[in-house]
Design a protein around this motif. Structure first.
Motif, PDB file in Angstrom:
ATOM      1  N   VAL A   1      42.497  46.710  47.905  1.00 27.30           N
ATOM      2  CA  VAL A   1      43.836  46.662  48.518  1.00 27.30           C
ATOM      3  C   VAL A   1      44.908  46.338  47.477  1.00 27.30           C
ATOM      4  N   CYS A   2      44.710  45.246  46.717  1.00 30.66           N
ATOM      5  CA  CYS A   2      45.775  44.799  45.817  1.00 30.66           C
ATOM      6  C   CYS A   2      45.457  45.013  44.347  1.00 30.66           C
TER       7      CYS A   2
ATOM      8  N   CYS B   1      38.449  38.664  47.635  1.00 30.14           N
ATOM      9  CA  CYS B   1      39.823  38.581  47.150  1.00 30.14           C
ATOM     10  C   CYS B   1      40.495  37.378  47.814  1.00 30.14           C
TER      11      CYS B   1
ATOM     12  N   CYS C   1      40.110  44.379  43.692  1.00 27.49           N
ATOM     13  CA  CYS C   1      40.189  44.446  45.159  1.00 27.49           C
ATOM     14  C   CYS C   1      40.762  45.819  45.530  1.00 27.49           C
TER      15      CYS C   1
ATOM     16  N   HIS D   1      42.745  39.109  50.475  1.00 27.59           N
ATOM     17  CA  HIS D   1      42.235  40.097  51.434  1.00 27.59           C
ATOM     18  C   HIS D   1      40.799  39.855  51.860  1.00 27.59           C
TER      19      HIS D   1
HETATM   20 ZN   LIG Z   1      43.219  41.913  47.398  1.00 26.31          ZN
END
Ligand SMILES: [Zn+2]
Length: 446
Positions: A50-51, A86, A48, A89
């Motif tokens: 973002v994470c 995700c 992902c 997210h």
């Molecule tokens: Zn994520």
């Protein structure tokens, strides 16, 4: 090894990315281009954005990037870029290792463009790369803006504030340059803004905190004698000693001389080639120009007087100490007033009305000695209305001249630059000692 693997290796691709198709294709008008199609291996999981958690693929979107030419052929990468789902997210598009988000070019292409625009006009790069210049300008502005945001001003103690022409003759911008009192580093362009007003200095000061700097740390500001910059520095840089630089004083003297020439020409005097023969120091002239200068000064007494005045003013800075320089300058002013040359009378008045502090002269060579310098300036201020802050004269003259010449070069590089932001980007790139931090090779976040 097959061709797809070879291109994959050349691009530095790592699993799960792989090249699945490649070849030359007819682009019409007898041109060919190389296509390289990239996919993610079936069943792969991707992080992902973002994470960074590995997630199952959700769907794909086909995207395309211009890459460096393969021999003479433009190369395009295209990829089915997955979106992952995700748990935290939701659905996100993964990032690709060869390009930054939202760009239609690969990082290598962009790095190449950035290298080229330092050496040649953007319009020429656009022609060479067969790209529209507005697309290249977007690359330049992106990298320069990021790198400029990271520019560290925390150690800046002395600046030169100057104006510079952005279009032939007319439009002006303000540039702020860091001066290194040790003269170890070339001048560094910190800030550039349209207009040349007191508020221009304020805009620089407003930008200081974001670069780790405070207004109070500026101990010295070299400026021209315009009321705008004096007001700007007084209002916004409270600790900065104003320095009127030799560069600017001599620039005014050059203008006064030129007005004398124009007046003579207006009265019908023959002045062919005079503009260049009269400009600048004799050491920079060719033999023919030097002879023309002597001849002009001999034929026209007023011109001879003006030339003598200009050269004599220059000597102000040759004196070893402040007191003798002050005496010299006083004598010069009374000579100029009696010279029967209106432009020089006016210059004498300008210099007198700017005696504002400072006849600091080779007594101080480093910022660390600023206290002495300030005390000296105070003394001078109290007994002679004061001009001439001339502390790091060679430093500031050189800094201002070098930045001016870089900016004029940048202006040529930016030929047809369309707007101020583009010009600023090229100037920062050429004179701001920026670190672009473009990855030199593609690396996959393993
Ligand atoms: Zn994520």
């Amino acid at each position: 090894m097959d061709q797809n693997m070879l291109f994959g290796l050349a691009l530095g691709l790592a699993a799960p990315w792989k090249v699945v198709r490649s070849g030359l294709e007819d682009g019409g008008e007898e041109s060919k281009f190389l296509y390289v199609d990239i996919e993610v291996e079936a069943g792969a999981q991707m992080p992902c954005p973002v994470c960074a958690q590995l997630c199952p693929l959700y769907d794909h979107e086909v995207k395309r990037w211009r890459h460096l030419n393969f021999w003479q052929h433009p190369t395009y990468l295209s990829a089915r870029v997955p979106r992952v789902r995700c748990p935290q997210h939701q659905v996100k598009q993964v990032s690709v290792p060869w390009a930054r988000p939202e760009s239609g070019f690969t990082l290598m292409f962009e790095a190449f463009v950035m290298a080229l625009v330092r050496e040649m006009p953007v319009s020429a790069v656009a022609e060479l790369m067969a790209e529209h210049d507005t697309r290249l300008w977007r690359i330049v502005r992106h990298y320069v803006a990021r790198a400029h945001e990271r520019q560290d001003w925390s150690a800046v103690q002395a600046v030169a504030v100057d104006d510079t022409a952005t279009r032939k003759g007319h439009r002006y911008a303000t540039v702020v340059v860091e001066i290194d009192p040790q003269q170890e580093q070339p001048a560094r362009l910190l800030f550039m803004t349209p207009e040349r007003t007191a508020a221009s200095v304020g805009q620089f000061v407003a930008a200081m905190p974001a670069h780790g700097a405070k207004p109070a740390q500026a101990r010295l500001a070299a400026i021209d004698m315009s009321a705008a910059y004096q007001k700007g520095v007084r209002e916004h840089l409270p600790n900065a000693q104003i320095v009127f630089d030799r560069f600017h004083v001599m620039q005014l003297a050059g203008k006064a001389l030129d007005e004398v020439r124009k007046q003579l020409q207006h009265e019908g005097a023959e002045m062919n080639g005079a503009l260049w023969a009269l400009r600048g120091n004799a050491s920079r002239l060719s033999q023919a120009q030097l002879e023309l200068r002597h001849d002009l000064c001999a034929r026209h007494k007023q011109l001879g007087r003006a030339m003598a005045l200009r050269e004599n003013l220059q000597e102000t800075w040759e004196w070893p100490g402040a007191a003798s320089a002050e005496t010299h300058l006083k004598a010069w002013c009374s000579w100029a007033v009696r010279s029967r040359l209106a432009p020089f009378k006016k210059l004498a008045q300008t210099l007198k009305s700017h005696w504002e502090g400072i006849l600091a002269f080779r007594m101080v060579h480093t910022i660390s000695q600023m206290t002495t310098f300030k005390k000296l300036a105070q003394t001078l201020k109290s007994h002679w209305e004061g001009i001439l802050a001339y502390y790091p004269h060679r430093i500031t003259s050189a800094a201002i001249e070098s930045i001016n010449s870089i900016i004029q070069t940048a202006r040529r590089r930016a030929r047809g630059f369309r707007n101020f932001e583009n010009l600023k980007a090229i100037c920062y790139w050429m004179a701001g000692r920026l670190d672009l931090q473009i990855p030199s090779a593609f690396t996959h976040p393993a």
